[in-house]
Design an enzyme around this catalytic site. Structure first.
Site: not given
Length: 281
Positions: A19, A47, A52, A110, A190
């Site tokens: 990310w 990931d 993104y 998501h 995350y």
């Protein structure tokens, strides 16, 4: 080395988050080298998500994994809630094209959108049946979402849930993490070392964290990562654009914290004593 089992696949407990990568073309080569440094150090999981960089990060990952044995990688991507109904396959195909592969190992919803949950998981299951994904899971789900999902006819096929989790953000420990452990649903953490914010600085600058780090001849980041994966079936996906930092991240898998050290970290960052709202970035 600590490991996590997802959909019967054993993977190292620290993977590679992406990310906020791909934002600056001037450092694309450095970011690619960082991802490769992680893979070369022993990571397998990468990931990413279609969200993104509006696909730019998947393209970056696709470039980074060129030349690697696909069977030795574990790729995770995510579909946006609005792209589930009817168009999911088109969006998945776009992700696969950007990644340069014909399947992803884990495809996550998501975050929860407005569509009925049964319709969403049915579409995810359809993609698995077609062989374009090896397994499906969810992200940003709390305890109520997970119990609702589990009660659906195919809900128990969920392979993982990905939530924000780190030493300074422990809300999921109150009920969700234990539920997932009991139901053998791995947690993907995350932002396991926080972001470039006051929380991240608070953790890395904490005296107790630094004391434990000194005992292991490690960095504060490594101790925070070692803490994030000390529970079974938790996979951490830290992100860094620095190859050296990426190598250090992966090395944190070899750090085992003692009960006394865990207690010291608990003093600095206590476990929750009540249900808290799910932290989401």
């Amino acid at each position: 080395m600590k490991t996590v089992t997802i959909n019967n696949q054993v993977v190292p407990a620290i993977g590679i988050g992406t990310w906020h990568m791909g934002d600056d073309p001037a450092i694309e080569k450095q970011e690619i080298n960082a991802i490769r440094a992680g893979l070369n150090a022993g990571a397998k999981v990468i990931d990413t998500a279609e969200m993104y960089g509006s696909g730019a990060v998947e393209t970056l990952v696709g470039k980074a994994i060129q030349g690697y044995d696909r069977d030795h990688l574990y790729l995770i991507s995510k579909v946006l809630p609005n792209n589930i109904a009817k168009t999911i396959e088109d969006h998945l195909d776009d992700s696969l094209k950007r990644l340069g592969t014909d399947y992803v190992d884990l495809y996550l919803y998501h975050w929860r959108g407005g569509a009925p949950l049964i319709e969403t998981v049915t579409e995810l299951e359809r993609m698995q049946i077609k062989g374009k994904i090896k397994a499906w899971g969810v992200s940003n789900f709390d305890i109520d979402d997970m119990t609702e999902l589990w009660d659906l006819p195919i809900g128990n096929k969920v392979a993982a849930n990905e939530d924000l989790y780190n030493l300074g953000s422990r809300g999921i420990e109150y009920s969700l993490l234990g539920w997932q452990t009991d139901h053998n649903v791995p947690m993907i953490a995350y932002s396991p070392v926080g972001n470039a914010d006051s929380l991240g600085a608070n953790m890395t600058g904490n005296a107790n964290v630094l004391k434990v780090a000194a005992a292991h001849n490690a960095t504060a980041y490594q101790i925070i990562l070692a803490w994030a994966i000390h529970r079974p079936q938790v996979l951490a996906i830290p992100k860094t654009a620095q190859p050296e930092h990426m190598t250090d991240n992966v090395a944190a898998m070899d750090i085992t914290l003692s009960k006394a050290e865990l207690a010291l970290l608990d003093v600095a960052f206590p476990a929750p004593t009540r249900k808290l709202p799910l932290d989401i970035l």
